[in-house]
Design a protein around this motif. Structure first.
Motif, mmCIF file in Angstrom:
data_model
loop_
_atom_site.group_PDB
_atom_site.id
_atom_site.type_symbol
_atom_site.label_atom_id
_atom_site.label_comp_id
_atom_site.label_asym_id
_atom_site.label_seq_id
_atom_site.Cartn_x
_atom_site.Cartn_y
_atom_site.Cartn_z
ATOM 1 N N ALA A 1 0.798 -1.235 0.000
ATOM 2 C CA ALA A 1 0.000 0.000 0.000
ATOM 3 C C ALA A 1 0.825 1.277 0.000
ATOM 4 O O ALA A 1 0.261 2.365 -0.085
ATOM 5 C CB ALA A 1 -0.926 0.007 1.225
ATOM 6 N N GLY A 2 2.130 1.172 0.058
ATOM 7 C CA GLY A 2 2.942 2.365 0.257
ATOM 8 C C GLY A 2 3.034 3.294 -0.928
ATOM 9 O O GLY A 2 3.354 4.475 -0.782
ATOM 10 N N ARG A 3 2.750 2.791 -2.134
ATOM 11 C CA ARG A 3 2.916 3.632 -3.314
ATOM 12 C C ARG A 3 2.111 3.060 -4.474
ATOM 13 O O ARG A 3 1.528 1.978 -4.371
ATOM 14 C CB ARG A 3 4.395 3.702 -3.718
ATOM 15 C CG ARG A 3 5.016 2.343 -4.028
ATOM 16 C CD ARG A 3 6.481 2.452 -4.386
ATOM 17 N NE ARG A 3 7.034 1.141 -4.781
ATOM 18 C CZ ARG A 3 8.226 0.972 -5.323
ATOM 19 N NH1 ARG A 3 9.005 2.019 -5.525
ATOM 20 N NH2 ARG A 3 8.652 -0.237 -5.658
ATOM 21 N N LEU B 1 -2.807 -0.454 6.319
ATOM 22 C CA LEU B 1 -1.883 -0.432 5.186
ATOM 23 C C LEU B 1 -0.700 -1.332 5.505
ATOM 24 O O LEU B 1 -0.038 -1.159 6.525
ATOM 25 C CB LEU B 1 -1.397 0.992 4.928
ATOM 26 C CG LEU B 1 -2.479 2.073 4.837
ATOM 27 C CD1 LEU B 1 -1.835 3.447 4.681
ATOM 28 C CD2 LEU B 1 -3.431 1.788 3.688
ATOM 29 N N MET B 2 -0.447 -2.296 4.629
ATOM 30 C CA MET B 2 0.661 -3.224 4.845
ATOM 31 C C MET B 2 1.681 -3.107 3.725
ATOM 32 O O MET B 2 1.325 -2.871 2.567
ATOM 33 C CB MET B 2 0.163 -4.661 4.937
ATOM 34 C CG MET B 2 -0.678 -4.946 6.159
ATOM 35 S SD MET B 2 -1.021 -6.726 6.364
ATOM 36 C CE MET B 2 -2.035 -6.699 7.838
ATOM 37 N N GLY B 3 2.947 -3.274 4.085
ATOM 38 C CA GLY B 3 4.040 -3.227 3.132
ATOM 39 C C GLY B 3 5.352 -3.417 3.853
ATOM 40 O O GLY B 3 5.398 -3.550 5.075
ATOM 41 N N ARG B 4 6.414 -3.414 3.101
ATOM 42 C CA ARG B 4 7.731 -3.661 3.697
ATOM 43 C C ARG B 4 8.288 -2.444 4.441
ATOM 44 O O ARG B 4 8.987 -2.592 5.445
ATOM 45 C CB ARG B 4 8.726 -4.064 2.607
ATOM 46 C CG ARG B 4 8.508 -5.456 2.025
ATOM 47 C CD ARG B 4 9.517 -5.736 0.931
ATOM 48 N NE ARG B 4 9.375 -7.056 0.338
ATOM 49 C CZ ARG B 4 10.005 -8.137 0.769
ATOM 50 N NH1 ARG B 4 10.824 -8.058 1.802
ATOM 51 N NH2 ARG B 4 9.827 -9.303 0.169
ATOM 52 N N SER B 5 7.998 -1.236 3.942
ATOM 53 C CA SER B 5 8.621 -0.023 4.483
ATOM 54 C C SER B 5 7.619 0.767 5.305
ATOM 55 O O SER B 5 6.623 1.270 4.755
ATOM 56 C CB SER B 5 9.165 0.846 3.341
ATOM 57 O OG SER B 5 10.089 0.121 2.551
ATOM 58 N N GLU C 1 -10.756 8.662 9.565
ATOM 59 C CA GLU C 1 -9.911 8.564 10.750
ATOM 60 C C GLU C 1 -9.666 7.108 11.127
ATOM 61 O O GLU C 1 -10.379 6.204 10.683
ATOM 62 C CB GLU C 1 -10.575 9.282 11.934
ATOM 63 C CG GLU C 1 -10.783 10.782 11.712
ATOM 64 C CD GLU C 1 -11.453 11.439 12.899
ATOM 65 O OE1 GLU C 1 -11.943 10.701 13.792
ATOM 66 O OE2 GLU C 1 -11.507 12.683 12.931
ATOM 67 N N GLY C 2 -8.622 6.903 11.948
ATOM 68 C CA GLY C 2 -8.388 5.598 12.537
ATOM 69 C C GLY C 2 -7.630 4.619 11.682
ATOM 70 O O GLY C 2 -7.693 3.400 11.924
ATOM 71 N N HIS C 3 -6.918 5.101 10.671
ATOM 72 C CA HIS C 3 -6.169 4.198 9.802
ATOM 73 C C HIS C 3 -4.861 3.771 10.465
ATOM 74 O O HIS C 3 -4.305 4.490 11.288
ATOM 75 C CB HIS C 3 -5.893 4.867 8.465
ATOM 76 C CG HIS C 3 -7.130 5.415 7.816
ATOM 77 N ND1 HIS C 3 -8.206 4.624 7.486
ATOM 78 C CD2 HIS C 3 -7.474 6.694 7.467
ATOM 79 C CE1 HIS C 3 -9.157 5.378 6.937
ATOM 80 N NE2 HIS C 3 -8.742 6.622 6.930
ATOM 81 N N ALA C 4 -4.371 2.603 10.088
ATOM 82 C CA ALA C 4 -3.171 2.042 10.705
ATOM 83 C C ALA C 4 -2.190 1.591 9.635
ATOM 84 O O ALA C 4 -2.547 1.376 8.476
ATOM 85 C CB ALA C 4 -3.542 0.858 11.607
ATOM 86 N N ALA C 5 -0.935 1.442 10.038
ATOM 87 C CA ALA C 5 0.123 0.974 9.143
ATOM 88 C C ALA C 5 0.875 -0.153 9.836
ATOM 89 O O ALA C 5 1.227 -0.043 11.016
ATOM 90 C CB ALA C 5 1.081 2.113 8.801
ATOM 91 N N VAL C 6 1.114 -1.245 9.090
ATOM 92 C CA VAL C 6 1.807 -2.407 9.642
ATOM 93 C C VAL C 6 2.850 -2.870 8.633
ATOM 94 O O VAL C 6 2.513 -3.188 7.488
ATOM 95 C CB VAL C 6 0.829 -3.557 9.941
ATOM 96 C CG1 VAL C 6 1.584 -4.780 10.460
ATOM 97 C CG2 VAL C 6 -0.237 -3.129 10.935
ATOM 98 N N ALA C 7 4.114 -2.923 9.042
ATOM 99 C CA ALA C 7 5.178 -3.402 8.166
ATOM 100 C C ALA C 7 5.193 -4.929 8.177
ATOM 101 O O ALA C 7 5.118 -5.555 9.240
ATOM 102 C CB ALA C 7 6.525 -2.865 8.624
ATOM 103 N N ALA D 1 -3.350 -5.957 13.094
ATOM 104 C CA ALA D 1 -4.400 -5.207 12.412
ATOM 105 C C ALA D 1 -5.747 -5.416 13.079
ATOM 106 O O ALA D 1 -6.530 -4.481 13.282
ATOM 107 C CB ALA D 1 -4.464 -5.625 10.945
ATOM 108 N N ARG D 2 -6.027 -6.671 13.441
ATOM 109 C CA ARG D 2 -7.299 -7.009 14.078
ATOM 110 C C ARG D 2 -7.402 -6.351 15.452
ATOM 111 O O ARG D 2 -8.470 -5.853 15.837
ATOM 112 C CB ARG D 2 -7.377 -8.525 14.190
ATOM 113 C CG ARG D 2 -8.742 -9.083 14.473
ATOM 114 C CD ARG D 2 -8.722 -10.606 14.366
ATOM 115 N NE ARG D 2 -8.553 -11.039 12.974
ATOM 116 C CZ ARG D 2 -7.482 -11.678 12.514
ATOM 117 N NH1 ARG D 2 -6.441 -11.938 13.316
ATOM 118 N NH2 ARG D 2 -7.420 -12.061 11.255
ATOM 119 N N ALA D 3 -6.302 -6.321 16.183
ATOM 120 C CA ALA D 3 -6.303 -5.695 17.505
ATOM 121 C C ALA D 3 -6.543 -4.193 17.421
ATOM 122 O O ALA D 3 -7.163 -3.600 18.303
ATOM 123 C CB ALA D 3 -4.978 -5.987 18.218
#
Length: 266
Positions: free
Chosen positions: A24-26, A45-49, A63-69, A85-87
């Motif tokens: 999702a990063g780009r 949003l998931m990705g390596r960076s 609102e409330g969006h999250a990012a997980v590498a 993500a679920r938590a």
């Protein structure tokens, strides 16, 4: 059709739905995240960076969006990422498997390492993330999985045999899983972009310039020529197709591989 930079108003079609978008990063992934957030979804949003993911999460509408590498080809990392993500945002209702990578080489020079890399991120990643998200959808009795494949999943291209094999696998997985879940109120579809104006294509252009001596403009024109419209697809065009498949109006669309390519494939 929206264009980059257009003002975005948050809608309600996906209000309250938790959507996970990988890669999702780009590029296409970022455009998909924008489109789903505009329809009211809450995004992981998931990705390596982590940096680009966090920056995008901060500027998405709503609102409330999250990012997980995460490395989507690592089974333990995927399991942990979806637990996180679920938590943070609750059960996953929408999954867009967008993470992907393309490398080229003549078949005789395609190493086992290149072959495994293409299968790992493009196909195994789709498999692992779908398995991780599916229990939430089954419990809720509703879900959407959209796999971003490629026209390379529908036809062959020279010098990218490993990539084509992986993307054909994604299309096959899409069809099989769609039938398995057809009575569960969960749809599974693939979106198959042609050459799209992303860093992935720009990297391919650079390789063509390096190997052939063509100018950047000539190399770019070669990619655009594959599209009967004579241009690259825009990421927002792919994202709008994904957004439609995730919405209520596409409930009867299942097991399909939709080419977004200006008519290159019919």
């Amino acid at each position: 059709m929206r264009h980059a930079g257009d003002a975005v108003t948050v809608g309600a079609a996906l209000a309250g739905r938790h959507a996970v978008v990988t890669g999702a990063g780009r590029g296409i992934g970022a455009a998909i995240a924008q489109a789903l957030a505009a329809d009211g979804a809450r995004l992981t949003l998931m990705g390596r960076s982590p940096g680009p993911l966090q920056a995008l999460a901060a500027r998405l509408p709503g609102e409330g969006h999250a990012a997980v590498a995460v490395d989507v080809a690592d089974v333990d990392a995927v399991r942990q990422a979806f637990a996180q993500a679920r938590a943070q945002l609750g059960p996953v209702a929408l999954l867009v498997n967008n993470a992907g990578q393309a490398e080229s080489a003549p078949f005789a020079k395609t190493s086992a390492g290149l072959w495994q890399r293409m299968l790992a991120v493009n196909l195994t990643g789709t498999f692992l993330c779908s398995q991780a998200a599916l229990p939430d959808m089954l419990e809720a009795g509703w879900g959407r999985i959209v796999n971003v494949a490629s026209t390379a999943g529908l036809t062959g291209y020279p010098y990218v045999s490993a990539y084509c094999a992986a993307k054909h696998g994604v299309v096959g997985l899409t069809r099989s899983l769609a039938l398995e879940l057809a009575r569960k109120n969960i749809t599974v579809n693939a979106v198959c972009p042609g050459y799209t104006d992303t860093d992935l294509v720009r990297d391919s252009v650079a390789r063509v310039v390096e190997k052939t001596g063509r100018s950047e403009a000539q190399a770019l024109a070669g990619f655009a020529a594959a599209n009967p419209q004579g241009r690259l697809v825009r990421p927002e065009e792919v994202a709008d197709t994904v957004r439609w498949l995730c919405g209520p109006g596409a409930a009867a669309i299942n097991g399909q591989s939709i080419a977004v390519c200006g008519g290159e494939l019919m």
